[in-house]
Design a protein around this motif. Structure first.
Motif, PDB file in Angstrom:
ATOM      1  N   ASP A 104       1.056  -1.084  -0.040  1.00  0.00           N
ATOM      2  CA  ASP A 104      -0.170  -0.018   0.019  1.00  0.00           C
ATOM      3  C   ASP A 104       1.021   1.283   0.055  1.00  0.00           C
ATOM      4  O   ASP A 104       0.674   2.133  -0.864  1.00  0.00           O
ATOM      5  N   ALA A 105       1.902   1.271   0.729  1.00  0.00           N
ATOM      6  CA  ALA A 105       2.795   2.368   0.692  1.00  0.00           C
ATOM      7  C   ALA A 105       3.449   2.608  -0.629  1.00  0.00           C
ATOM      8  O   ALA A 105       3.743   3.676  -0.969  1.00  0.00           O
ATOM      9  N   ALA A 106       3.979   1.457  -1.357  1.00  0.00           N
ATOM     10  CA  ALA A 106       4.582   1.681  -2.628  1.00  0.00           C
ATOM     11  C   ALA A 106       3.462   2.019  -3.626  1.00  0.00           C
ATOM     12  O   ALA A 106       3.924   2.911  -4.374  1.00  0.00           O
ATOM     13  N   ARG A 107       2.163   1.784  -3.395  1.00  0.00           N
ATOM     14  CA  ARG A 107       1.267   2.534  -4.306  1.00  0.00           C
ATOM     15  C   ARG A 107       1.002   3.919  -3.993  1.00  0.00           C
ATOM     16  O   ARG A 107       1.082   4.883  -4.793  1.00  0.00           O
ATOM     17  N   LEU A 108       1.438   4.380  -2.971  1.00  0.00           N
ATOM     18  CA  LEU A 108       1.203   5.664  -2.416  1.00  0.00           C
ATOM     19  C   LEU A 108       2.690   6.655  -2.900  1.00  0.00           C
ATOM     20  O   LEU A 108       2.576   7.745  -3.484  1.00  0.00           O
ATOM     21  N   ILE A 109       3.818   5.740  -2.946  1.00  0.00           N
ATOM     22  CA  ILE A 109       5.033   6.487  -3.424  1.00  0.00           C
ATOM     23  C   ILE A 109       5.022   6.751  -5.005  1.00  0.00           C
ATOM     24  O   ILE A 109       5.655   7.646  -5.334  1.00  0.00           O
ATOM     25  N   ILE A 110       4.043   5.789  -5.715  1.00  0.00           N
ATOM     26  CA  ILE A 110       4.148   5.773  -7.085  1.00  0.00           C
ATOM     27  C   ILE A 110       3.467   7.156  -7.403  1.00  0.00           C
ATOM     28  O   ILE A 110       3.828   7.857  -8.026  1.00  0.00           O
ATOM     29  N   ARG A 111       2.462   7.607  -6.649  1.00  0.00           N
ATOM     30  CA  ARG A 111       1.718   8.663  -6.940  1.00  0.00           C
ATOM     31  C   ARG A 111       2.438  10.078  -6.501  1.00  0.00           C
ATOM     32  O   ARG A 111       2.592  10.957  -7.023  1.00  0.00           O
ATOM     33  N   GLU A 112       3.356   9.793  -5.449  1.00  0.00           N
ATOM     34  CA  GLU A 112       4.128  10.872  -5.210  1.00  0.00           C
ATOM     35  C   GLU A 112       5.377  11.183  -6.219  1.00  0.00           C
ATOM     36  O   GLU A 112       5.539  12.245  -6.485  1.00  0.00           O
TER      37      GLU A 112
END
Length: 178
Positions: A104-112
């Motif tokens: 889930d954090a990796a999906r957010l870092i993709i957005r960032e």
């Protein structure tokens, strides 16, 4: 503070508050087995300062789950095969592992990384024998490009997988939790 689709998982910018303590918690033989082993207190202090000073060269975050620090994740500039790209890496504390926190954090870092709008690709280079981190890449939507040799830490070469996410496809970032 970036939020995932999971209301309980967030990315909080790296800061003086909690950063050094989190690095110390990661600095165990188990948590650093794929990263060259524990670091000296001086190296941890240097790492913390480097995270604080990334500027437009990337960002580091604490991962929080239900308000508790669960780990860290970030992205930073690197040169890979002659091209400047973003690289990402993460760590999740043992008591939070196995719950999909890293994916889930990796999906957010993709957005960032996409929002930073500087580079076309985000890469992750987990050790070939690190099943958990390779699974995170797969679940977060990265594409496996093959094996490579990476020098990390300086002077130590090891086999890793080259996972890549194309940031400029125009597609929305993958959903957290999906």
């Amino acid at each position: 503070m970036e939020r995932s689709q999971r209301s309980d998982l967030r990315l909080a910018p790296w800061s003086e508050e909690g950063g050094p303590a989190l690095l110390a918690r990661f600095n165990t033989p188990e948590m650093t087995a794929h990263l060259g082993g524990p670091e000296t207190p001086e190296k941890l202090a240097e790492r913390h300062l480097r995270y604080l000073r990334l500027g437009d060269k990337g960002r580091m975050f604490r991962i929080t789950l239900d308000g508790e620090t669960a780990g860290s994740i970030g992205y930073w500039e690197t040169t890979w095969q002659g091209e400047t790209v973003w690289e990402t890496g993460w760590g999740v504390l043992p008591e939070f592992q196995g719950r999909g926190v890293a994916a889930d954090a990796a999906r957010l870092i993709i957005r960032e990384a996409r929002a930073a709008d500087r580079h076309a690709f985000l890469h992750a280079f987990p050790a070939t024998d690190n099943g958990a981190s390779n699974g995170v890449c797969r679940k977060a939507g990265f594409t496996l490009r093959g094996e490579a040799l990476i020098e990390y830490p300086k002077g130590r070469w090891h086999p890793c997988n080259d996972w890549r996410y194309a940031l400029n496809t125009g597609d929305a970032a993958p959903r957290a939790g999906g």
